[in-house]
Design a protein around this motif. Sequence first.
Motif: not given
Length: 257
Positions: A19-20, A117-119, A150-151, A157-158
């Motif tokens: 994160e960040g 992104v993979g979560r 992007w972060t 959020s987007d």
Amino acid sequence: MMHQDATEQFLNSLPEIKEGESFRFACHPAVQCFNACCGDLTLQLTPYDVLRLRRGLNLSSKDFIEGLAEVLVAPDTGFPALKLRMSEKMHHPCHFVRESGCSVYENRPGACRTYPVGRAAKMGENGQIVEQFFLVRESHCKGFKENKEWTIDEWFSDQGLEPYNESNDRWIQIMARQKQAGGSIDAKKATMVLMAVYQVDNFQRFVHDMQLFKRLDVDEARQKTILEDEEAALKFAMDWVELVIFGQCDNLARTEG
């Protein structure tokens, strides 16, 4: 999307993003590989994915499952799962992809929103969801050459992921509880789970016709919302599934007598 354990193993093989930290990515019709990732997929649908897609397509859950999904069974828990059926056309594209892009973009599944992104989300020792994030760099993808930065928080959020992750994490908690209990649920309970969380329109009718609220401690305001709002009904369905399978749910209790 693969089975949860296989997905986690795959993600753990990828570079992790903290994160960040930031990454560059954009996807739009001017990108050379536009739509290339929208086919020949093993895309598992979460209960919230199904709700949003089915509602956006104005389909009953019966028609959605029969026409666009395959029902699977998780081998470790016996829980049902749905997989999005690909088209039989050459290269097996997603039914919803068009030359101009995704025709169900506003209600696209969470896995499509999260990409690239993979979560990985799992239960921590304190009972809370633990997240890890990974960057999925596929060889064909030209989106990483774009200049947009992007972060993780900005990307999520987007892409409108908050309601998806909230609902999916609740489902993960229930499945993790079954894994901890050990064994698989029987076929009767699996059918009940399929109806409750993947066929919310049918579950609402079941709640009304079976007068379920007479046996459960649910205040009148919530009862009304559950019968009128599918997202509220899905939250209730998960509580009900947990209560029926485990005999206890922190969010729901049986009435006495």
